[in-house]
Design a protein around this motif. Structure first.
Motif, PDB file in Angstrom:
ATOM      1  N   GLN A 124       2.116  16.188  27.293  1.00 15.74           N
ATOM      2  CA  GLN A 124       1.061  15.242  27.657  1.00 15.74           C
ATOM      3  C   GLN A 124       0.254  15.760  28.842  1.00 15.74           C
ATOM      4  O   GLN A 124      -0.970  15.681  28.841  1.00 15.74           O
ATOM      5  CB  GLN A 124       1.657  13.878  27.992  1.00 15.74           C
ATOM      6  CG  GLN A 124       2.170  13.124  26.794  1.00 15.74           C
ATOM      7  CD  GLN A 124       2.883  11.853  27.203  1.00 15.74           C
ATOM      8  OE1 GLN A 124       3.687  11.847  28.127  1.00 15.74           O
ATOM      9  NE2 GLN A 124       2.572  10.767  26.509  1.00 15.74           N
ATOM     10  N   ILE A 125       0.928  16.301  29.823  1.00 12.14           N
ATOM     11  CA  ILE A 125       0.235  16.839  30.994  1.00 12.14           C
ATOM     12  C   ILE A 125      -0.670  17.999  30.589  1.00 12.14           C
ATOM     13  O   ILE A 125      -1.815  18.106  31.041  1.00 12.14           O
ATOM     14  CB  ILE A 125       1.240  17.262  32.080  1.00 12.14           C
ATOM     15  CG1 ILE A 125       1.958  16.018  32.625  1.00 12.14           C
ATOM     16  CG2 ILE A 125       0.560  18.026  33.208  1.00 12.14           C
ATOM     17  CD1 ILE A 125       3.123  16.309  33.523  1.00 12.14           C
ATOM     18  N   ALA A 126      -0.194  18.863  29.705  1.00 11.87           N
ATOM     19  CA  ALA A 126      -1.015  19.979  29.213  1.00 11.87           C
ATOM     20  C   ALA A 126      -2.234  19.450  28.454  1.00 11.87           C
ATOM     21  O   ALA A 126      -3.348  19.960  28.614  1.00 11.87           O
ATOM     22  CB  ALA A 126      -0.180  20.893  28.319  1.00 11.87           C
ATOM     23  N   ALA A 127      -2.044  18.407  27.647  1.00 12.34           N
ATOM     24  CA  ALA A 127      -3.156  17.822  26.908  1.00 12.34           C
ATOM     25  C   ALA A 127      -4.191  17.235  27.867  1.00 12.34           C
ATOM     26  O   ALA A 127      -5.404  17.360  27.646  1.00 12.34           O
ATOM     27  CB  ALA A 127      -2.649  16.751  25.941  1.00 12.34           C
ATOM     28  N   TRP A 128      -3.734  16.598  28.935  1.00 11.36           N
ATOM     29  CA  TRP A 128      -4.661  16.051  29.937  1.00 11.36           C
ATOM     30  C   TRP A 128      -5.493  17.167  30.546  1.00 11.36           C
ATOM     31  O   TRP A 128      -6.696  17.036  30.733  1.00 11.36           O
ATOM     32  CB  TRP A 128      -3.902  15.340  31.053  1.00 11.36           C
ATOM     33  CG  TRP A 128      -3.102  14.164  30.639  1.00 11.36           C
ATOM     34  CD1 TRP A 128      -3.194  13.449  29.475  1.00 11.36           C
ATOM     35  CD2 TRP A 128      -2.067  13.554  31.397  1.00 11.36           C
ATOM     36  NE1 TRP A 128      -2.274  12.438  29.469  1.00 11.36           N
ATOM     37  CE2 TRP A 128      -1.571  12.475  30.635  1.00 11.36           C
ATOM     38  CE3 TRP A 128      -1.497  13.809  32.632  1.00 11.36           C
ATOM     39  CZ2 TRP A 128      -0.553  11.651  31.084  1.00 11.36           C
ATOM     40  CZ3 TRP A 128      -0.486  12.988  33.079  1.00 11.36           C
ATOM     41  CH2 TRP A 128      -0.018  11.924  32.308  1.00 11.36           C
ATOM     42  N   PHE A 129      -4.832  18.271  30.866  1.00 10.60           N
ATOM     43  CA  PHE A 129      -5.512  19.400  31.478  1.00 10.60           C
ATOM     44  C   PHE A 129      -6.600  19.938  30.546  1.00 10.60           C
ATOM     45  O   PHE A 129      -7.737  20.167  30.970  1.00 10.60           O
ATOM     46  CB  PHE A 129      -4.479  20.482  31.810  1.00 10.60           C
ATOM     47  CG  PHE A 129      -5.066  21.742  32.374  1.00 10.60           C
ATOM     48  CD1 PHE A 129      -5.562  21.770  33.672  1.00 10.60           C
ATOM     49  CD2 PHE A 129      -5.130  22.886  31.603  1.00 10.60           C
ATOM     50  CE1 PHE A 129      -6.105  22.930  34.192  1.00 10.60           C
ATOM     51  CE2 PHE A 129      -5.673  24.051  32.110  1.00 10.60           C
ATOM     52  CZ  PHE A 129      -6.163  24.075  33.410  1.00 10.60           C
ATOM     53  N   PHE A 130      -6.268  20.141  29.270  1.00  5.51           N
ATOM     54  CA  PHE A 130      -7.251  20.662  28.318  1.00  5.51           C
ATOM     55  C   PHE A 130      -8.375  19.669  28.048  1.00  5.51           C
ATOM     56  O   PHE A 130      -9.521  20.057  27.855  1.00  5.51           O
ATOM     57  CB  PHE A 130      -6.566  21.091  27.017  1.00  5.51           C
ATOM     58  CG  PHE A 130      -5.773  22.352  27.171  1.00  5.51           C
ATOM     59  CD1 PHE A 130      -6.383  23.538  27.558  1.00  5.51           C
ATOM     60  CD2 PHE A 130      -4.408  22.353  26.959  1.00  5.51           C
ATOM     61  CE1 PHE A 130      -5.654  24.708  27.717  1.00  5.51           C
ATOM     62  CE2 PHE A 130      -3.668  23.520  27.111  1.00  5.51           C
ATOM     63  CZ  PHE A 130      -4.294  24.699  27.493  1.00  5.51           C
ATOM     64  N   ALA A 131      -8.071  18.379  28.055  1.00  8.65           N
ATOM     65  CA  ALA A 131      -9.114  17.364  27.884  1.00  8.65           C
ATOM     66  C   ALA A 131     -10.096  17.406  29.051  1.00  8.65           C
ATOM     67  O   ALA A 131     -11.318  17.328  28.862  1.00  8.65           O
ATOM     68  CB  ALA A 131      -8.490  15.976  27.761  1.00  8.65           C
TER      69      ALA A 131
END
Length: 141
Positions: A124-131
């Motif tokens: 989830q944290i990685a997805a936030w970063f890419f978003a």
């Protein structure tokens, strides 16, 4: 499966809504847009409440502390709508407005974590970063 269809329908109708606001209604004041759009929604909901029993729609009234949370939700919806329409009024691009929606899950999960929800996973944290990177790249001109 039905939930996915409704979510995709929401996405489709929201996309059309954004294009109409940007191309035809952005010069109207945010309060006028809110008045007419939310009044229209209220009228449609009222009609469904009156005649929805024919199609099997149920109407459940809030109870207990749900009234308090409903009041908070109404205030938040007002602020959200006003900010949304004001952004277009101030010249926000269609690309920027629709790309910012990518950050909705990020803000929602951060707020849920902040009020005692579950701790986010590494994915989830990685997805936030890419978003966040996607929004930055698209919003640059």
């Amino acid at each position: 499966m039905i939930a996915v269809l409704f979510a995709l329908s929401s996405l489709f109708f929201s996309a059309i809504h954004n294009v109409i606001i940007k191309r035809k209604l952005a010069q109207l004041s945010p309060l006028a847009l809110m008045l007419f759009s939310h009044s229209g929604v209220a009228i449609m909901v009222f009609c469904i409440i009156l005649f929805g029993h024919v199609a099997g729609f149920r109407f459940g009234k809030p109870h207990g502390n749900q009234y308090w949370f409903l009041t908070i939700s109404i205030a938040l919806l007002f602020l959200s709508s006003f900010s949304f329409y004001r952004a277009y009024y101030e010249g926000a691009s269609l690309m920027m407005m629709t790309t910012l929606v990518v950050l909705l899950p990020v803000f929602t999960s951060l707020m849920e974590t902040g009020i005692g929800g579950s701790t986010p996973s590494l994915r989830q944290i990685a997805a936030w970063f890419f978003a966040a990177i996607a929004v930055l790249l698209v919003s640059r001109q």
